[in-house]
Design a protein around this motif. Structure first.
Motif, PDB file in Angstrom:
ATOM      1  N   VAL A  49       0.862  -1.171   0.000  1.00 40.87           N
ATOM      2  CA  VAL A  49       0.000   0.000   0.000  1.00 40.87           C
ATOM      3  C   VAL A  49       0.903   1.226   0.000  1.00 40.87           C
ATOM      4  N   ALA A  50       0.913   1.973  -1.079  1.00 39.09           N
ATOM      5  CA  ALA A  50       1.749   3.161  -1.175  1.00 39.09           C
ATOM      6  C   ALA A  50       0.920   4.438  -1.018  1.00 39.09           C
ATOM      7  N   VAL A  51      -0.382   4.334  -1.052  1.00 34.51           N
ATOM      8  CA  VAL A  51      -1.345   5.443  -0.920  1.00 34.51           C
ATOM      9  C   VAL A  51      -0.912   6.702  -1.662  1.00 34.51           C
ATOM     10  N   GLY A  52      -0.368   6.527  -2.836  1.00 34.05           N
ATOM     11  CA  GLY A  52      -0.020   7.652  -3.685  1.00 34.05           C
ATOM     12  C   GLY A  52       1.238   8.405  -3.300  1.00 34.05           C
ATOM     13  N   GLN A  53       1.959   7.921  -2.297  1.00 34.72           N
ATOM     14  CA  GLN A  53       3.196   8.586  -1.895  1.00 34.72           C
ATOM     15  C   GLN A  53       4.363   8.005  -2.694  1.00 34.72           C
ATOM     16  N   PRO A  54       5.417   8.800  -2.917  1.00 38.00           N
ATOM     17  CA  PRO A  54       6.585   8.267  -3.630  1.00 38.00           C
ATOM     18  C   PRO A  54       7.162   7.063  -2.892  1.00 38.00           C
ATOM     19  N   THR A  55       7.455   6.028  -3.654  1.00 37.87           N
ATOM     20  CA  THR A  55       7.940   4.774  -3.092  1.00 37.87           C
ATOM     21  C   THR A  55       9.200   4.359  -3.833  1.00 37.87           C
ATOM     22  N   THR A  56      10.169   3.839  -3.090  1.00 37.39           N
ATOM     23  CA  THR A  56      11.403   3.340  -3.686  1.00 37.39           C
ATOM     24  C   THR A  56      11.441   1.825  -3.533  1.00 37.39           C
ATOM     25  N   LEU A  57      11.789   1.155  -4.615  1.00 39.60           N
ATOM     26  CA  LEU A  57      11.908  -0.300  -4.624  1.00 39.60           C
ATOM     27  C   LEU A  57      13.394  -0.648  -4.630  1.00 39.60           C
ATOM     28  N   TYR A  58      13.810  -1.462  -3.666  1.00 38.14           N
ATOM     29  CA  TYR A  58      15.192  -1.931  -3.585  1.00 38.14           C
ATOM     30  C   TYR A  58      15.190  -3.443  -3.739  1.00 38.14           C
ATOM     31  N   VAL A  59      16.133  -3.968  -4.497  1.00 37.71           N
ATOM     32  CA  VAL A  59      16.337  -5.410  -4.610  1.00 37.71           C
ATOM     33  C   VAL A  59      17.811  -5.663  -4.316  1.00 37.71           C
ATOM     34  N   GLN A  60      18.079  -6.515  -3.328  1.00 41.50           N
ATOM     35  CA  GLN A  60      19.449  -6.802  -2.922  1.00 41.50           C
ATOM     36  C   GLN A  60      19.684  -8.307  -2.860  1.00 41.50           C
ATOM     37  N   ASN A  61      20.918  -8.697  -3.134  1.00 40.84           N
ATOM     38  CA  ASN A  61      21.353 -10.057  -2.877  1.00 40.84           C
ATOM     39  C   ASN A  61      22.120 -10.016  -1.557  1.00 40.84           C
ATOM     40  N   ILE A  62      21.745 -10.844  -0.614  1.00 41.17           N
ATOM     41  CA  ILE A  62      22.383 -10.849   0.704  1.00 41.17           C
ATOM     42  C   ILE A  62      22.990 -12.220   0.956  1.00 41.17           C
ATOM     43  N   VAL A  63      24.249 -12.216   1.375  1.00 42.83           N
ATOM     44  CA  VAL A  63      24.945 -13.450   1.725  1.00 42.83           C
ATOM     45  C   VAL A  63      25.349 -13.342   3.189  1.00 42.83           C
ATOM     46  N   LEU A  64      24.944 -14.320   3.988  1.00 44.38           N
ATOM     47  CA  LEU A  64      25.353 -14.398   5.387  1.00 44.38           C
ATOM     48  C   LEU A  64      26.358 -15.539   5.518  1.00 44.38           C
TER      49      LEU A  64
END
Length: 150
Positions: A49-64
């Motif tokens: 739900v972004a309700v019309g506000q600016p939204t940033t999408l991040y996609v990361q690869n994480i290695v533990l």
């Protein structure tokens, strides 16, 4: 006679539709390569739900690495993770018992929920993580430990 005409007209329309070629997708053109980064399944209800506000999408690869931990933290938006390799354990402030997630499983953590992700094995663990966050907010905020160590 009128009823017979309706039946014949209906039959003609159905036959025309059945014999018409189906519209296909336009084929790809040029040098294109698509790489699937992750695929996982969860039964947790998920909503964005972004309700019309600016939204940033991040996609990361994480290695533990072995015995690694993210430390307690929160995110200002929801987190969606897919485990690609190894096992990751997740503890949340509402459930201090670590839950193990293995390859092919998905994790959903709602916005603002304090949590810690750890690798309790001797092998590395890897995941693709997607965040949908309010624009201009950091990906993560540190949080105090919500559960006793153990």
């Amino acid at each position: 006679m009128l009823a017979k005409r309706f039946v014949l007209t209906g039959a003609a329309i159905m036959l025309t539709v059945a014999m018409s070629p189906t519209a296909g997708a336009t084929p790809a053109n040029g040098d294109i390569e698509r790489t699937d980064l992750a695929e996982g399944t969860t039964d947790v209800p998920i909503a964005i739900v972004a309700v019309g506000q600016p939204t940033t999408l991040y996609v990361q690869n994480i290695v533990l690495g072995p015995a690694a931990s993210s430390g307690w933290h929160t995110h200002p938006g929801p987190e969606y993770s897919v485990i690609n390799e190894g096992t990751m354990h997740v503890r949340t402030a509402s459930d201090c018992v670590p839950t193990a997630f293995g390859a092919g499983q998905a994790i959903f953590i709602p916005a603002g929920v304090p949590h810690v992700v750890s690798n309790e094995t001797a092998q590395h663990a890897e995941a693709v993580v997607t965040y949908t966050l309010p624009a201009d907010r950091p990906i993560r905020d540190d949080a105090p430990a919500a559960c006793p160590e153990g």
